[in-house]
Design an enzyme around this catalytic site. Sequence first.
Site, PDB file in Angstrom:
ATOM      1  N   SER A 111       9.008  11.188   1.353  1.00 34.37           N
ATOM      2  CA  SER A 111       8.184  10.317   2.181  1.00 34.37           C
ATOM      3  C   SER A 111       7.365  11.134   3.184  1.00 34.37           C
ATOM      4  O   SER A 111       6.606  12.007   2.799  1.00 34.37           O
ATOM      5  CB  SER A 111       9.087   9.275   2.860  1.00 34.37           C
ATOM      6  N   ASP A 227       6.816   1.462  -5.437  1.00 35.24           N
ATOM      7  CA  ASP A 227       6.890   1.914  -4.042  1.00 35.24           C
ATOM      8  C   ASP A 227       5.795   1.211  -3.238  1.00 35.24           C
ATOM      9  O   ASP A 227       4.608   1.439  -3.468  1.00 35.24           O
ATOM     10  CB  ASP A 227       6.681   3.429  -4.009  1.00 35.24           C
ATOM     11  N   HIS A 257      10.870   2.864  -2.970  1.00 36.66           N
ATOM     12  CA  HIS A 257      10.439   4.046  -2.234  1.00 36.66           C
ATOM     13  C   HIS A 257      11.454   5.189  -2.204  1.00 36.66           C
ATOM     14  O   HIS A 257      11.126   6.334  -2.503  1.00 36.66           O
ATOM     15  CB  HIS A 257      10.079   3.635  -0.802  1.00 36.66           C
TER      16      HIS A 257
END
Length: 283
Positions: A111, A227, A257
């Site tokens: 991320s 995601d 995600h």
Amino acid sequence: MSTVQNDTKFIKTKDDKKIFCKHWFSEEKPKALIFLCHGLGVHCLWYDDLAEALVNIGFYVFAHDHVGHGQSEGTHNHVNDFSEYTSVIFQHCDEVKVKYPDLQLFIFGHSMGGAIALLAATSQPNIFQGVITSGPAIMATPGLLVSIKVFLGKILSRVIPMFKIAHIQSGQISRDKEQVKRYEDDPMVHPYIRVKWGAAWIECVKKLEERMDSIEFPFLALHGDADSLCDVQGSRMLYEKAKSKEKELKIYPGFYHSLLLEPEEDRKRVQTDILDWLKQRIE
């Protein structure tokens, strides 16, 4: 399979902030080193499972809570520039490399951590022998980008830099309800975006876009196509633009995600893909 040991400590940044670090290792001499780079609002203790699996294939694994995260000092989810993240990574890597100067060094980033990992690797192209990204925040979903730009357009990053402009919805991170509850119950998780952080992140994304077609280091890009936090097109763009001879893109249909927090069978598949890619480079 060797017994995995770990230790924790604090290091101090150049501006005197205490940073919480964790290292995982075994009694056997490691074959390579890897730094684990966590995402926004969470902390490095979420990576015990991956770290232990990496130790078992021969890695010395280390990580820290980014400034303003977990047990590290700093305002939650706030930096003026992403170099505040990368400078500590370089410092931490240098410390570990003193002990193991001849070993290859890799980096894994999820991320925001994926964006940070790529920023670090493009800033010092010779430091890492391979990069793995998981759902990297290198292209925003349209709604989030619009939210940030509206606030930035009003120069709120100067007027109220700490203002929270968006919250991460826990249900977006995983399809595994137990992992979502764990995330919700963790007092060290801070799932929101501040105005100034948003400005710093957009600058990071711009830098990465400019550098993408000059990337030559080996990398593995992982992303779930469901995601809703970090656009899968970012990983596709990275794969298409980079000049790396060794590059691989894996897109997981229906995955959310946080790939390593998905239902057990799915997260094991992702972990196996990570381990296999790394094994090819150290054996």
